[in-house]
Scaffold this motif. Structure first.
Motif: not given
Length: 139
Positions: A107-108, A104, A96-98
């Motif tokens: 980042k978002n 998450w 799960a690279a994110d």
């Protein structure tokens, strides 16, 4: 737990170069790994390694239950190795690279209620499958 730098699957014939330790937990250790040969696998995968058969069987069972679920990480390989009379049990799965949800969100940023409702609804199907399979997962 492991002093070896590779894991070999007698099931698939792949060797996994254990590139770096990325986590430790109740299951055991998790490594970022490079599979050889790739044969359609991503460049990097995760290898979960434990010395406890019961933990490995439980994780493998979860993987079987969620095999067709697009929201679940894909499991590519399951195998055991014996070295100097000691067994270690390995599962190769999608990396799960994110990261996890907190990474998450960092980042978002915050999301709309509509988006959050849609995402919650989407994970209810895999959770239902696990519960129907009598699986209890603490993550």
């Amino acid at each position: 737990m492991t002093s070896l730098q590779t894991a070999f699957s007698s099931e698939s014939g792949r060797t996994y170069q254990l590139d770096r330790l990325i986590g430790k937990g109740g299951f055991g250790e998790v490594y970022l790994a490079t599979p050889t040969p790739r044969d359609g696998l991503p460049e990097q995968v995760c290898i979960k390694i434990t010395d406890r058969l019961s933990s490995w069987l439980r994780e493998a069972y979860f993987a079987e239950l969620l095999f067709r679920e697009p929201r679940a990480l894909r499991v590519f390989d399951r195998f055991a190795e014996v070295e100097n009379g000691r067994a270690r049990y390995c599962i190769a799965l999608e990396y799960a690279a994110d990261g996890d949800l907190s990474v998450w969100l960092e980042k978002n940023g915050p999301q709309s209620e509509r988006f959050v409702r849609r995402e919650i609804a989407a994970i209810l199907q895999p959770l239902d499958i696990l519960h129907r399979g009598q699986a209890l997962h603490r993550d």
